[in-house]
Design an enzyme around this catalytic site. Structure first.
Site, PDB file in Angstrom:
ATOM      1  N   ASP A  66      47.778  72.086 -13.941  1.00 54.79           N
ATOM      2  CA  ASP A  66      47.897  70.637 -13.820  1.00 54.79           C
ATOM      3  C   ASP A  66      48.546  70.296 -12.481  1.00 54.79           C
ATOM      4  O   ASP A  66      49.531  70.926 -12.096  1.00 54.79           O
ATOM      5  CB  ASP A  66      48.774  70.089 -14.964  1.00 54.79           C
ATOM      6  CG  ASP A  66      47.949  69.257 -15.935  1.00 54.79           C
ATOM      7  OD1 ASP A  66      46.719  69.336 -15.870  1.00 54.79           O
ATOM      8  OD2 ASP A  66      48.545  68.535 -16.757  1.00 54.79           O
ATOM      9  N   TYR A  74      44.115  61.524 -13.462  1.00 53.36           N
ATOM     10  CA  TYR A  74      45.340  62.220 -13.886  1.00 53.36           C
ATOM     11  C   TYR A  74      46.386  61.225 -14.381  1.00 53.36           C
ATOM     12  O   TYR A  74      46.721  60.260 -13.681  1.00 53.36           O
ATOM     13  CB  TYR A  74      45.888  63.030 -12.712  1.00 53.36           C
ATOM     14  CG  TYR A  74      47.079  63.894 -13.061  1.00 53.36           C
ATOM     15  CD1 TYR A  74      46.934  65.025 -13.857  1.00 53.36           C
ATOM     16  CD2 TYR A  74      48.351  63.570 -12.601  1.00 53.36           C
ATOM     17  CE1 TYR A  74      48.024  65.818 -14.177  1.00 53.36           C
ATOM     18  CE2 TYR A  74      49.445  64.358 -12.915  1.00 53.36           C
ATOM     19  CZ  TYR A  74      49.272  65.479 -13.705  1.00 53.36           C
ATOM     20  OH  TYR A  74      50.353  66.253 -14.022  1.00 53.36           O
TER      21      TYR A  74
END
Length: 649
Positions: free
Chosen positions: A103, A305
């Site tokens: 991530d 995101y």
């Protein structure tokens, strides 16, 4: 062979498909010169006290503070994790290079760095950094891989956060549990959770200690419009009655009619906190529920995101916006295209509006605001659809023109009687009783209007929408339903046409009201308070400036609130967050401001952000924290009082 490591299997499969690693193996995919494997979030964690020395296993004041000479990591004690790590370790030790596909954030960087350290990987490492999971974004990311060294400060900030939480959390929890919990009630203390609990407890004390006081408001109804006296509120009934008697039966005259035109820009795009606030207000979602839903939309390639704290987009996103809007044009839910007409309105043949309030590269660091990707959603749950609708409409709205409105302010006056009346009117004639909240529970201010023959001024304001602009993106059922809704309706009412100098009869009222306490925190207002270290801030610009000193990160605040629920320090009554007796007692026990002050915790948070921005030294942060933890331990151990917290079952 190049080994790519993602944070979860679903992400790894998407990456493997794009780069041609199509052969499945146990724990990884292979092909085209790549091996793609994955973690399940955190595989590794910081070692626990007993891993450093057996002396630290038992909870004892004599061994505090526990400060390891060097922090180490360990694999989590889980058979599935151990099996997957064995696969990762084997692949990495034979690899020619590694691509970190974790991530793209502080936590994602830390997760994968720890795994690579534990696997003793020695080959070169590059970083994949993407803001959405679309095929195009993944391809672009692989075309622009960067050396891992460029993200060293991000890793150091994440590591400093983890070490800081360990130092304070483990030492303070053992310290307070032994000293004040009689070793029977675990008193969990955390760098972020304790100041957050203090916010809730302090608000509750304000509410519990609040003593309502009466005040009186003088108003009058002229031409079916309620005007309120501009002098403020009366703290004594006698003063109010005297003012009432001066104007009763005398004509009302309009003294001023002022019209001003104004503009209202579209609301900012969402960061994670503002999305969580909006979902809590509109749908009652908890912060954690909203985070899970937007994370799901991200993994389904429908949103960018989510764990972000900026409401801006970089300038290079602007050319891609027509394509995103075209995707929204095609969206259908239950046979209805909710955005088609809204997007069609923007198709004027002219370029899309580009506002500095939306596009500003200087306001974006790692990731930009949350927006739709333009992919057409399929098979969303009702809850996912609600969150998707919020971010889609917000994105469309920023390209619409400002809302134009006209504000009308009307002033009127009633000249008082020439002589003092004989006796005040009775309550039954003109006094209404009502309870009405005041701003933050503040008391009404006294008014000194006594002189006979003196006029009393009244005022009313109304707002008329001239051109809805971006507001047309929001249908009536999309409008806010929060506590301020009725106030907003009052502000936006259209007034009759008044003319200066007109005069006529009116009906005055003197209404008894009571001051009210501050409101309990909801998850929405608590998230805002965490964002601004407990300061009550309504101004969007000021709020942005204060984010650097907020409590916790956007990505962790939901988990902090959930931790307070799990520890039984707080409970929920409808939307209100209420501290339990244990939570109240814990904050009362803590005398060390460092542990419970939102402002001090905000300063720590600022230092962590500065580490990430290469403005502050990570070693200095840890050394300062070690010193502070040592001071706290000494203060608590030397406490001569017999304070104890109630042991709950």
């Amino acid at each position: 062979m190049i080994v790519c490591i993602a944070e979860k299997p679903s992400v790894a499969k998407d990456i493997a498909r794009i780069i041609g690693a199509t052969a499945s193996h146990d724990g990884y995919m292979e092909g085209n010169g790549y091996q793609v494997t994955w973690t399940f979030g955190h595989l590794c964690e910081l070692k626990m006290p007993e891993d450093y020395t057996p002396m630290w296993k038992s909870w004892s004041l004599s061994v505090l503070p526990m400060i390891p000479p060097r922090f180490g990591i360990r694999l989590k004690d889980d058979q599935g994790i151990k099996k997957q790590f064995a696969t990762i370790e084997r692949l990495m030790q034979a690899a020619d290079g590694i691509i970190n596909c974790g991530d793209a954030g502080q936590e994602g960087e830390l997760i994968q760095r720890w795994v690579m350290q534990k696997a003793q990987a020695t080959c070169p490492v590059r970083r994949l950094w993407i803001s959405s999971m679309t095929d195009e974004a993944i391809r672009e990311g692989f075309a622009t891989l960067k050396d891992q060294s460029e993200y060293q400060s991000l890793y150091l900030a994440g590591l400093s956060r983890a070490v800081g939480d360990w130092l304070l959390g483990i030492n303070a929890t053992r310290l307070y549990t032994i000293k004040y919990g009689q070793n029977r009630q675990v008193l969990s203390i955390g760098r972020v959770q304790t100041p957050t609990l203090a916010l809730i407890v302090n608000r509750q004390k304000e509410i519990d200690n609040f003593k309502p006081e009466p005040y009186w408001v003088l108003a009058t109804v002229y031409r079916a419009t309620t005007f309120t006296a501009t002098q403020g509120k009366f703290t004594s009934k006698e003063e109010g009655e005297q003012a009432f008697s001066l104007i009763e039966g005398r004509p009302f005259t309009v003294t001023k009619v002022e019209k001003k035109k104004g503009r209202e820009a579209p609301p900012s795009l969402f960061d994670l906190t503002s999305l969580q606030v909006e979902c809590n207000k509109k749908f009652g979602f908890s912060a954690e529920t909203t985070l899970n839903l937007i994370q799901s939309l991200y993994e389904k390639k429908l949103a960018t995101y989510p764990r972000v704290d900026t409401t801006f987009l970089p300038d290079d996103v602007y050319p891609k916006c027509p394509q995103t809007l075209n995707g929204l044009f095609q969206v259908q839910f239950y046979g209805h295209a909710p955005y088609a007409e809204l997007v069609k309105t923007l198709a004027t043949g002219k370029p899309l509006q580009k506002s500095k309030k939306v596009f500003d590269t200087s306001k974006v660091t790692d990731h930009h605001a949350i927006i739709p990707t333009g992919q057409v959603p399929q098979g969303l749950s009702d809850l996912e659809q609600k969150v998707y609708d919020l971010i889609a409409r917000r994105f469309i709205a920023v390209f619409y023109p400002d809302c134009e409105f006209s504000t009308t302010t009307v002033l009127g006056e009633v000249q008082g009687a020439a002589t003092e009346p004989q006796g005040a009117a009775t309550e039954s004639q003109h006094t209404l009783k009502e309870t009405q909240p005041t701003l933050n529970g503040t008391e009404a201010q006294p008014t000194q209007q006594k002189a006979a023959g003196k006029g009393i001024e009244f005022k009313v304001s109304g707002k008329e929408i001239l051109k809805p602009g971006w507001r047309s993106v929001y249908a009536k059922d999309q409008q806010a339903t929060d506590d301020d809704d009725s106030q907003k309706k009052d502000e936006e009412r259209t007034l009759p046409a008044f003319e200066k100098g007109e005069s006529g009869p009116h009906t005055p009222t003197l209404t008894e009201k009571w001051t009210t306490p501050p409101k309990y925190y909801t998850e929405a207002t608590l998230l805002r308070a965490m964002e601004t270290a407990g300061k009550l801030v309504d101004d969007e610009e000021l709020r942005r400036a204060m984010k650097e000193n907020g409590i916790g990160r956007p990505s962790t605040r939901a988990a902090i609130i959930e931790t307070l629920f799990k520890r039984r320090y707080i409970r929920k009554e409808r939307k209100n967050l209420v501290a339990t007796p244990t939570g109240m007692e814990l904050i009362d026990l803590i005398r060390e401001e460092l542990l419970k002050s939102p402002e001090l915790t905000g300063i720590w948070e600022k230092k962590l952000r500065d580490i990430e921005a290469k403005k502050y030294d990570a070693r200095q942060f840890i050394e300062e924290l070690k010193e502070q933890v040592g001071d706290i331990v000494r203060q608590v151990i030397s406490d001569p009082t017999n304070r104890r917290v109630t042991v709950t079952t």
